[in-house]
Design an enzyme around this catalytic site. Sequence first.
Site, PDB file in Angstrom:
ATOM      1  N   ASP A 377       0.845  -1.182   0.000  1.00 38.97           N
ATOM      2  CA  ASP A 377       0.000   0.000   0.000  1.00 38.97           C
ATOM      3  C   ASP A 377       0.884   1.238   0.000  1.00 38.97           C
ATOM      4  OD1 ASP A 377      -2.740  -1.110   0.224  1.00 38.97           O
ATOM      5  OD2 ASP A 377      -1.888  -2.023   2.006  1.00 38.97           O
ATOM      6  N   THR A 378       0.388   2.311  -0.603  1.00 36.52           N
ATOM      7  CA  THR A 378       1.224   3.443  -0.971  1.00 36.52           C
ATOM      8  C   THR A 378       0.375   4.707  -1.001  1.00 36.52           C
ATOM      9  OG1 THR A 378       2.442   1.921  -2.420  1.00 36.52           O
ATOM     10  CG2 THR A 378       2.767   4.253  -2.817  1.00 36.52           C
ATOM     11  N   ILE A 379       1.010   5.863  -0.948  1.00 38.57           N
ATOM     12  CA  ILE A 379       0.319   7.090  -1.328  1.00 38.57           C
ATOM     13  C   ILE A 379       1.031   7.676  -2.539  1.00 38.57           C
ATOM     14  CG2 ILE A 379      -0.547   7.592   0.984  1.00 38.57           C
ATOM     15  CD1 ILE A 379       2.143   9.860  -0.408  1.00 38.57           C
TER      16      ILE A 379
END
Length: 568
Positions: A377-379
């Site tokens: 998961d990442t932004i």
Amino acid sequence: MSLLDRPILFWLLLACGLCQPIAAQDRITGEQFATRSEVIAKNGMAATSQPLATQVAIDILKQGGSAIDAAIAANATLGLMEPTGNGMGGDLFAIVWIESEQKLYGLNASGRSPKSLTLEELKKRIGNRTSIPSLGPLPVSVPGCVDGWFELHGKFGKLPMKEVLKPAVSYAREGFPVSELIAYYWQRSARVLRRYPGFTETFTTDGKAPGKGEIFRNPALANTLEKIGNEGRDAFYKGDIARTIDSFMKKHKGYLSYEDLAAHRSEWVEPVSVDYRGYQLWELPPNGQGIAALQILGVLKQFDLKEMGFGSVDHIHYFTEAKKLAFEDRAKFYADPDFADVPVAELVSDEYSKKRAELIRPTSAARRYNAGPIDGDTIYLTVADKDRNMISFIQSNYRGMGSGMCPDGLGFCLQDRGELFDLTPGRPNSYEPGKRPFHTIIPAFVTKDGKPFLSFGVMGGATQPQGHAQILINIVDFGMNFQEAGDAPRILHSGSSQPTGQRMLDGGKLTLETGFEYNVIRQLMRRGHSVGYNVGSYGGYQGIGYDPDNDVFLGASESRKDGQAAGY
């Protein structure tokens, strides 16, 4: 779960309309997939996955900050507000367009494995496991984020770092309301990570993760950000923060040390591109997976996707087969170039792409090598300023909130990026001390005729290069605008869970987001694709386009996330 294996479930989904097209031909714009219109502004634009972070970026721009200042401010705020995808304990990558120079810069701010942890010691610690654990002290690598901030700021910043970090400090002390999707992932992560040291104290209130709309405060993070703003990057890598991390890791049988932090450095790199029908897609070279998007497009430009039509069986089939070819190379070659000879130029060359395209069978799905790791998961965020500078910026802990290891009183979690190393000696991505692991997070940038066209990214593990390619295909081949290109239903192919380098037996799993016709799905099955369904794994897109004719920015924000594009 395969729909082919579960026909009753499939027919139930069909009956409920979940496998039907979401046509909206009656819309005035004719953009059948767009959830909203693009945001248009002249002076500046920001697009992030949390509306309050977007507003922070806009505020920094209005104070005279550069796009780079605003991106750092937004990222620091997202580390507080969306710890489910990023934070100071993780890594970052960025592509920066500087208008006055007419030039793109690339930054690789990823950290290395602990120098004191040998492969022999690592294998002794994990016993009979064939991969590095996802959580706890063993997958922790050096956090590259803060050094990345200061590298970017030192080259392109205008405001003092103290002012850039001030909004995040204020929100951390005073509190902020947790948004809906982030609350969901926060609560889900807390159930697993609460058993790791420091997590409960850092990310829960009275032992509970915050829900939608609840006010959450992180005074420890406020103190850490304030110290960095006042004392600079060395406060993190050579000062009290580094000593706290060192002591914490030793206490909990980890290997990340003060010496590892003090020796850390980011690297400025040259972006790599391919031409796709007159548009240049730019990515960063390995240890990231960005060139996989270039390889997918290199293969697909050999075929007429426009003639096939969006959502047709041929469109989905050829895209999936091109992805398999690119990810076969990803599994074999992508690694830290300081330790492996990665043939980047050959992999993205027209000659190689044409040879690979010849392997695709028009009516039959192929089996390929394992596609490698798919989680994470990442932004992603992007900002543009009044001087027409733009930044494509991505930052991550890897698996959601990271390793679960939260150093005493610092307010953030250390990443678990080291999980992505290969434990078999002699391969490009094999574990070695002081080495950067294979990386999933990738920023993207598109130019046309040497000028900025689109700064964008798509979050989510192995979704990212597939998403990058689909966004550009949607714009170039299917005539979608920047918002619709992100809103259109996505294609996601994932491989088996076998170790990197071993053959797959089933050709992987093709999952299609709501919006593709049942007849198309049925034909894909006949071609040998194993078609399944998935929820929430189709990525998170943000983008800022530039219209040179009107000299304005056009912002787009992912409808699958909590985010917002805004300008002034």
